[in-house]
Design an enzyme around this catalytic site. Structure first.
Site, PDB file in Angstrom:
ATOM      1  N   ASP A  45      42.783  46.300  57.813  1.00  0.00           N
ATOM      2  CA  ASP A  45      43.485  47.153  56.854  1.00  0.00           C
ATOM      3  C   ASP A  45      42.961  48.586  56.939  1.00  0.00           C
ATOM      4  O   ASP A  45      43.714  49.546  56.789  1.00  0.00           O
ATOM      5  CB  ASP A  45      43.310  46.623  55.432  1.00  0.00           C
ATOM      6  CG  ASP A  45      44.141  45.376  55.189  1.00  0.00           C
ATOM      7  OD1 ASP A  45      45.208  45.234  55.818  1.00  0.00           O
ATOM      8  OD2 ASP A  45      43.718  44.529  54.377  1.00  0.00           O
ATOM      9  N   GLY A  46      41.651  48.703  57.175  1.00  0.00           N
ATOM     10  CA  GLY A  46      41.047  50.026  57.314  1.00  0.00           C
ATOM     11  C   GLY A  46      41.654  50.801  58.481  1.00  0.00           C
ATOM     12  O   GLY A  46      41.795  52.026  58.419  1.00  0.00           O
ATOM     13  N   LYS A  50      43.719  54.424  58.424  1.00  0.00           N
ATOM     14  CA  LYS A  50      43.466  55.517  59.368  1.00  0.00           C
ATOM     15  C   LYS A  50      44.785  55.962  60.023  1.00  0.00           C
ATOM     16  O   LYS A  50      45.083  57.161  60.121  1.00  0.00           O
ATOM     17  CB  LYS A  50      42.475  55.033  60.442  1.00  0.00           C
ATOM     18  CG  LYS A  50      41.839  56.127  61.256  1.00  0.00           C
ATOM     19  CD  LYS A  50      40.760  55.564  62.189  1.00  0.00           C
ATOM     20  CE  LYS A  50      41.342  55.122  63.522  1.00  0.00           C
ATOM     21  NZ  LYS A  50      40.363  54.565  64.461  1.00  0.00           N
ATOM     22  N   ASP A 148      30.732  55.868  35.612  1.00  0.00           N
ATOM     23  CA  ASP A 148      30.580  56.042  37.062  1.00  0.00           C
ATOM     24  C   ASP A 148      31.810  56.648  37.727  1.00  0.00           C
ATOM     25  O   ASP A 148      31.687  57.416  38.679  1.00  0.00           O
ATOM     26  CB  ASP A 148      30.247  54.692  37.721  1.00  0.00           C
ATOM     27  CG  ASP A 148      28.799  54.286  37.460  1.00  0.00           C
ATOM     28  OD1 ASP A 148      28.095  55.046  36.767  1.00  0.00           O
ATOM     29  OD2 ASP A 148      28.383  53.220  37.937  1.00  0.00           O
ATOM     30  N   THR A 159      45.151  45.328  45.430  1.00  0.00           N
ATOM     31  CA  THR A 159      44.359  44.198  45.922  1.00  0.00           C
ATOM     32  C   THR A 159      43.036  44.647  46.544  1.00  0.00           C
ATOM     33  O   THR A 159      42.255  43.808  46.999  1.00  0.00           O
ATOM     34  CB  THR A 159      45.159  43.416  46.983  1.00  0.00           C
ATOM     35  OG1 THR A 159      45.641  44.350  47.962  1.00  0.00           O
ATOM     36  CG2 THR A 159      46.337  42.692  46.371  1.00  0.00           C
ATOM     37  N   ALA A 160      42.799  45.953  46.585  1.00  0.00           N
ATOM     38  CA  ALA A 160      41.585  46.482  47.208  1.00  0.00           C
ATOM     39  C   ALA A 160      40.541  46.822  46.133  1.00  0.00           C
ATOM     40  O   ALA A 160      40.188  45.967  45.321  1.00  0.00           O
ATOM     41  CB  ALA A 160      41.948  47.688  48.080  1.00  0.00           C
ATOM     42  N   TYR A 161      40.068  48.047  46.094  1.00  0.00           N
ATOM     43  CA  TYR A 161      39.022  48.469  45.145  1.00  0.00           C
ATOM     44  C   TYR A 161      39.403  48.090  43.703  1.00  0.00           C
ATOM     45  O   TYR A 161      38.599  47.557  42.934  1.00  0.00           O
ATOM     46  CB  TYR A 161      38.831  49.981  45.279  1.00  0.00           C
ATOM     47  CG  TYR A 161      37.510  50.527  44.800  1.00  0.00           C
ATOM     48  CD1 TYR A 161      36.638  49.770  44.025  1.00  0.00           C
ATOM     49  CD2 TYR A 161      37.134  51.833  45.133  1.00  0.00           C
ATOM     50  CE1 TYR A 161      35.425  50.293  43.601  1.00  0.00           C
ATOM     51  CE2 TYR A 161      35.919  52.356  44.709  1.00  0.00           C
ATOM     52  CZ  TYR A 161      35.073  51.584  43.945  1.00  0.00           C
ATOM     53  OH  TYR A 161      33.881  52.107  43.527  1.00  0.00           O
ATOM     54  N   ASN A 162      40.643  48.360  43.353  1.00  0.00           N
ATOM     55  CA  ASN A 162      41.125  48.056  42.004  1.00  0.00           C
ATOM     56  C   ASN A 162      40.851  46.620  41.582  1.00  0.00           C
ATOM     57  O   ASN A 162      40.446  46.351  40.452  1.00  0.00           O
ATOM     58  CB  ASN A 162      42.636  48.346  41.947  1.00  0.00           C
ATOM     59  CG  ASN A 162      43.298  47.807  40.695  1.00  0.00           C
ATOM     60  OD1 ASN A 162      43.128  48.360  39.612  1.00  0.00           O
ATOM     61  ND2 ASN A 162      44.035  46.708  40.838  1.00  0.00           N
ATOM     62  N   LYS A 163      41.045  45.698  42.516  1.00  0.00           N
ATOM     63  CA  LYS A 163      40.866  44.285  42.180  1.00  0.00           C
ATOM     64  C   LYS A 163      39.399  43.967  41.908  1.00  0.00           C
ATOM     65  O   LYS A 163      39.081  43.164  41.028  1.00  0.00           O
ATOM     66  CB  LYS A 163      41.413  43.394  43.293  1.00  0.00           C
ATOM     67  CG  LYS A 163      41.439  41.920  42.916  1.00  0.00           C
ATOM     68  CD  LYS A 163      42.140  41.088  43.960  1.00  0.00           C
ATOM     69  CE  LYS A 163      42.163  39.626  43.533  1.00  0.00           C
ATOM     70  NZ  LYS A 163      40.806  39.074  43.359  1.00  0.00           N
TER      71      LYS A 163
END
Ligand code: NAP
Ligand code: MN
Length: 265
Positions: A45-46, A50, A148, A159-163
């Site tokens: 996914d990264g 990009k 923070d 589904t990424a950081y948020n999750k």
């Protein structure tokens, strides 16, 4: 059809790129790095993030396809051993184009207004100390945040950081942004809602950081540092990102396979 391939840089991904060009040439597909209609990402996914940022100025004219060389991805849904099938379909079939919402982030700085786009999320954090910022929704004060940081995610980024922050998973057909908190402090002065909120397409949120703070801002994997931010406006972008689908793979199937491990295929 003009295409370009972007890879993660590891050995397997690089081998697949070479193989991709060979098979694509046999099918009459044309490699064109400047003017692609299809952007193929090989990696994770990264890697697709990009690829997205490489072509962000041209997203109205192209579609993305992801091939994963590790675990199943949210953006990468073809496996390495399916390369031939994918290229055959690219040569023979019309894909279904699915369009996902993006986040637009306008930074008001001492040097003027700068606009960024995110596919997963925008994050705001304090670099030296905690982030202190007033949060407005639709030009009205909503809360005073101290903690923070804050994550503003798109539906496909939910589904990424948020999750990881306990935010909800949002279907990408819902044009929206989700604001999630990272470790907010709650007392008499600083009081936040605590739960994440979902803004619809026609709403916007402004963050007004306490002056002079050094802040870290991220747009997906890209991070910048500034100390001259006056305010930040987040909204659903007017443009969307397109993905080419040559076979169905629904969002809820991705969620299940990625997080629960029940493989139905
Ligand atoms: P990374 O550190 O390799 O990515 C972290 C993980 O997030 C990887 O497993 C990545 O998958 C996965 N991921 C990326 N987009 C996703 C999506 N839309 N849904 C589900 N999982 C997703 O860094 P990166 O590959 O450059 O990715 C940047 C992203 O990392 C950011 O956009 C942010 O969402 C995420 N991140 C998460 C946390 C956290 O959860 N605490 C903290 C910082 C950043 P691949 O392995 O397939 O690349
Ligand atoms: Mn990654």
């Amino acid at each position: 059809m003009n295409y370009v391939v972007i890879d993660r840089g590891d050995k397997l991904s690089k081998e697949l790129v070479t193989r991709f060009h060979e098979l694509a040439a046999e099918r009459g597909l044309t490699r064109n790095d400047d003017n692609p209609e299809m952007v193929i990402s090989i990696g994770g996914d990264g890697t697709l993030l990009k690829a997205f940022h490489t072509y962000v100025n041209r997203i109205d004219d192209l579609a993305f396809i992801g091939i994963h060389t590790g675990h199943l991805g949210f953006f990468a849904d073809w496996k390495a051993d399916e390369l031939e099938e994918l290229i055959r379909m690219m040569g023979e079939c019309e894909p279904r184009i699915v369009r996902y919402p993006l986040a637009q982030v306008e930074l008001d700085t001492d040097e003027g207004v700068m606009t960024h786009t995110a596919l997963n999320e925008f994050t705001l954090k304090g670099l030296d100390n905690m982030l202190v910022a007033q949060i407005n929704i639709n030009d009205e004060m909503f809360e005073m945040f101290r903690g923070d940081g804050i994550v503003v995610s798109t539906p496909s980024g939910s589904t990424a950081y948020n999750k990881s922050l306990g935010g909800a998973v949002i279907h990408p057909s819902i044009e929206s942004l989700q604001i999630a908190e990272i470790a907010s402090i709650n007392n008499r002065v600083y009081r936040t809602l605590g739960s994440s909120v979902v803004l619809p397409q026609h709403h916007h949120c402004d963050m007004i950081p306490r002056q002079g703070q050094r802040l870290q801002l991220t747009f997906d994997h890209i991070a910048i540092v500034r100390n001259d931010i006056r305010s930040i406006r987040c909204s659903v972008a007017s443009r969307k990102v397109s993905f080419a689908r040559y076979r169905p793979f629904t969002f809820w199937n991705r969620v299940r396979e990625a997080f629960l491990g029940y493989d139905v295929k």
